[in-house]
Scaffold this active site. Structure first.
Site, PDB file in Angstrom:
ATOM      1  N   LYS A  36      25.626  56.538  44.661  1.00 16.50           N
ATOM      2  CA  LYS A  36      24.316  56.984  45.176  1.00 16.50           C
ATOM      3  C   LYS A  36      24.482  57.635  46.544  1.00 16.50           C
ATOM      4  O   LYS A  36      23.930  58.697  46.811  1.00 16.50           O
ATOM      5  CB  LYS A  36      23.379  55.768  45.294  1.00 16.50           C
ATOM      6  CG  LYS A  36      22.189  55.984  46.194  1.00 16.50           C
ATOM      7  CD  LYS A  36      21.327  54.748  46.316  1.00 16.50           C
ATOM      8  CE  LYS A  36      21.529  53.952  47.579  1.00 16.50           C
ATOM      9  NZ  LYS A  36      20.961  54.463  48.818  1.00 16.50           N
ATOM     10  N   ASN A  37      25.255  56.997  47.417  1.00 15.92           N
ATOM     11  CA  ASN A  37      25.337  57.494  48.791  1.00 15.92           C
ATOM     12  C   ASN A  37      26.306  58.662  48.945  1.00 15.92           C
ATOM     13  O   ASN A  37      26.480  59.176  50.043  1.00 15.92           O
ATOM     14  CB  ASN A  37      25.679  56.351  49.754  1.00 15.92           C
ATOM     15  CG  ASN A  37      24.504  55.389  49.885  1.00 15.92           C
ATOM     16  OD1 ASN A  37      23.384  55.704  49.471  1.00 15.92           O
ATOM     17  ND2 ASN A  37      24.755  54.210  50.441  1.00 15.92           N
ATOM     18  N   CYS A 132      12.062  50.735  58.543  1.00 14.01           N
ATOM     19  CA  CYS A 132      12.103  50.438  57.119  1.00 14.01           C
ATOM     20  C   CYS A 132      12.506  48.987  56.945  1.00 14.01           C
ATOM     21  O   CYS A 132      12.728  48.279  57.923  1.00 14.01           O
ATOM     22  CB  CYS A 132      13.033  51.388  56.376  1.00 14.01           C
ATOM     23  SG  CYS A 132      14.681  50.784  56.219  1.00 14.01           S
ATOM     24  N   ARG A 137      16.001  51.911  62.173  1.00  9.33           N
ATOM     25  CA  ARG A 137      16.637  53.150  61.716  1.00  9.33           C
ATOM     26  C   ARG A 137      16.126  54.400  62.437  1.00  9.33           C
ATOM     27  O   ARG A 137      15.543  55.297  61.825  1.00  9.33           O
ATOM     28  CB  ARG A 137      16.525  53.282  60.200  1.00  9.33           C
ATOM     29  CG  ARG A 137      17.130  52.074  59.501  1.00  9.33           C
ATOM     30  CD  ARG A 137      17.145  52.214  58.025  1.00  9.33           C
ATOM     31  NE  ARG A 137      18.311  52.912  57.533  1.00  9.33           N
ATOM     32  CZ  ARG A 137      18.551  53.119  56.233  1.00  9.33           C
ATOM     33  NH1 ARG A 137      17.713  52.689  55.341  1.00  9.33           N
ATOM     34  NH2 ARG A 137      19.626  53.751  55.856  1.00  9.33           N
ATOM     35  N   ASP A 326      26.127  46.916  52.999  1.00 12.55           N
ATOM     36  CA  ASP A 326      25.434  47.036  51.706  1.00 12.55           C
ATOM     37  C   ASP A 326      25.886  45.995  50.689  1.00 12.55           C
ATOM     38  O   ASP A 326      25.370  45.968  49.565  1.00 12.55           O
ATOM     39  CB  ASP A 326      25.624  48.451  51.132  1.00 12.55           C
ATOM     40  CG  ASP A 326      24.871  49.489  51.944  1.00 12.55           C
ATOM     41  OD1 ASP A 326      23.949  49.103  52.676  1.00 12.55           O
ATOM     42  OD2 ASP A 326      25.221  50.684  51.843  1.00 12.55           O
ATOM     43  N   ARG A 436      16.229  52.004  42.801  1.00 12.48           N
ATOM     44  CA  ARG A 436      16.655  53.060  43.736  1.00 12.48           C
ATOM     45  C   ARG A 436      18.175  53.162  43.820  1.00 12.48           C
ATOM     46  O   ARG A 436      18.706  54.196  44.179  1.00 12.48           O
ATOM     47  CB  ARG A 436      16.088  52.785  45.132  1.00 12.48           C
ATOM     48  CG  ARG A 436      14.624  53.134  45.234  1.00 12.48           C
ATOM     49  CD  ARG A 436      14.135  53.019  46.644  1.00 12.48           C
ATOM     50  NE  ARG A 436      14.961  53.806  47.557  1.00 12.48           N
ATOM     51  CZ  ARG A 436      14.846  53.775  48.871  1.00 12.48           C
ATOM     52  NH1 ARG A 436      13.944  53.012  49.424  1.00 12.48           N
ATOM     53  NH2 ARG A 436      15.622  54.519  49.631  1.00 12.48           N
TER      54      ARG A 436
END
Ligand code: EPU
Length: 456
Positions: A36-37, A132, A137, A326, A436
């Site tokens: 994803k990243n 968030c 952030r 993560d 997500r």
């Protein structure tokens, strides 16, 4: 070109999970998707190209759909073929550099588009989301870097307008920022002259993007080191070359920790174990048996390993190649079962322990020492009197009357792990967050033997 609407509202699905009551009985093979990243950054990089850029091995996650929508609204032609895992983007049709406010607000990652857009068109405007779920952030490091590259930045509330032709400069990042490093690297590819980026982040996703840009004509040296030097030039040309999205190391690490907690025999394929050494070495040191191949990790015969033989340990999250933030919640979920005490110290984000309250409600023995640190006392296969679940301490499910929540993508996976390990049926709200980052998670878990369903 008409852009079809994309529903930005978070859906309200729940996941309902039958716990395995402490048995390590998941079994099978799981294939890891593209990261994803990495794919999001590659999509942003398409703006640097004069021709169509093709991305292979793209995961089909909500964030990818959202970024595709944002690019289309700016005028780019974006074709997503989920079955082929391919995305084709032609950015030469972009007509607007005012990024759609609603979509940018819903997705922090959209800030990465600002670098390529500003560098190509000399202006960009956008709304940044406020804080968030995992921390404040801010985007101060982006703004400082744009100013160094010669842009003029005006801010009104949460709306930013940035103008100016970019020229090479020296930028020292006060913190190692993944998105900041990638965004400035992309901007510098089209800026005039030489840019030196110092104290860069070194995550594998950054390296893979930089290497692809070089293949397409960019002049970047120092890739994968803290100092990158970039000579800016004209637009890049893909000329048919495809960006191959690297395997998602966070998805692989999530399944690895799930496997260590709940599986007897789990083969994780299509991953890059070299990107996960901080995790595999911690698990091996603790007593979890792993067979590590070139592109696979196998947890075999885990059912024979007693929790009493798996020692607790402490972890500090760190920029790559250290332990990834993560995987912090997933590691805490694993540590609830090991033997002894372990401390998890979160160094990257200041608000990433919200899920701990849910684990504690399930019976986990976790003390929040301060906003950055939790102490986890593992059950260690401890016996308890009067317990009907095999006489062992274990997590207890929480159902619809006191549901669990996915606080963010990774915390969501950690709660899924806890629900799978627990005794009873759990309900997890906000499955949207899990979607997500993890494609079709419930189908993949069901294939490993989990009883899991989605409810509206
Ligand atoms: N920071 C600032 N100012 C800035 C930019 C960053 O103070 O201008 C701070 C952040 O607040 C944070 C630290 O610097 O405390 C590091 O943030 P970074 O910029 O590295 O994070 P990011 O680029 O916004 C990416 C991933 C995150 C991952 C972090 C850290 C993407 C799309 N997101 O975020 O992934 O946690 O790097 O590795 O690549 C996830 O996948 O669940 C996720 C949150």
């Amino acid at each position: 070109m008409e852009v079809r609407p994309y529903n930005l509202a978070m859906h309200t699905d729940c996941l309902v999970i039958e716990g395995l009551a402490g048995k390590k009985s998941l079994k099978g093979t799981v294939q890891i998707n593209g990261a994803k990243n990495a794919v999001l950054k590659a999509m942003a990089a398409s703006v640097l190209f004069s021709d169509e850029m093709v991305i292979a091995n793209a995961p089909d996650t909500e964030d990818v759909k959202k970024l595709a929508h944002l690019l289309r609204l700016a005028g780019a032609e974006v074709a997503v073929d989920a079955a082929k895992k391919e995305i084709r983007i032609n950015a030469s049709t972009i007509t607007s550099t005012d990024l759609d406010h609603e979509t940018t607000k819903a997705m922090r990652g959209s800030v990465m588009l600002t670098g390529p857009l500003l560098a190509r068109f000399g202006k960009v405007s956008f709304n940044v989301p406020g804080g968030c779920v995992i921390g404040a952030r801010p985007i101060d490091l982006y703004v400082d870097a744009y100013k160094k590259l010669g842009a003029k930045v005006s801010v009104s509330g949460d709306h930013y307008s940035i103008d100016g032709a970019l020229s090479g400069a020296e930028v020292f990042f006060a913190l190692q920022t993944v998105g900041g490093t990638e965004t400035m690297m992309m901007a510098a590819v089209l800026a005039k002259g030489m840019t030196v980026l110092k104290n860069c982040a070194m995550e594998p996703e950054i390296v893979s993007l930089a290497e692809f840009l070089v293949q397409c004509g960019a002049k970047i040296s120092g890739i994968g080191t803290p100092t990158m030097t970039i000579y800016g030039g004209g637009l890049l040309k893909a000329g048919g070359k495809k960006y191959h999205t690297i395997p998602d190391r966070i998805e692989a690490g999530s399944f690895l920790l799930l496997g260590a907690l709940c599986a007897d025999d789990l083969l994780i394929e299509q991953c890059n174990p070299l990107h996960l050494e901080s995790v595999t070495s911690a698990l091996r040191n603790a007593g979890v048996a792993l067979m590590i191949g070139k592109d696979s990790i196998h947890i075999k015969g885990n059912v024979k390993t007693k929790w009493a033989d798996v020692s607790s340990f402490s972890v500090r999250t760190h920029e790559y190649p250290g332990f990834p933030t993560d995987l912090q919640p997933q590691m805490v979920a694993f540590l609830t079962h090991t033997t002894g005490e372990g401390i998890m110290f979160e160094t990257i984000f200041e608000g990433r322990f919200k899920y701990v309250q849910d684990l504690v409600r399930m019976g986990a023995e976790i003390t929040e020492m301060n906003p950055r640190e939790v102490l986890v006392r593992g059950f260690g296969g401890e016996a308890v009197s009067g317990n009907t679940a095999g006489g062992q301490k274990m997590l207890l499910a929480l159902g619809a009357d006191e549901p669990l929540r996915a606080h963010d993508i990774r915390a969501g996976f950690a709660i899924v792990m806890a629900a799978l390990a627990a005794k009873g049926t759990s309900v997890i709200q906000n499955a949207y967050y899990i979607d997500r980052g993890y494609e079709r998670l419930e189908e993949r878990l069901a294939a490993l033997g989990a009883t899991i369903r989605r409810e509206k």
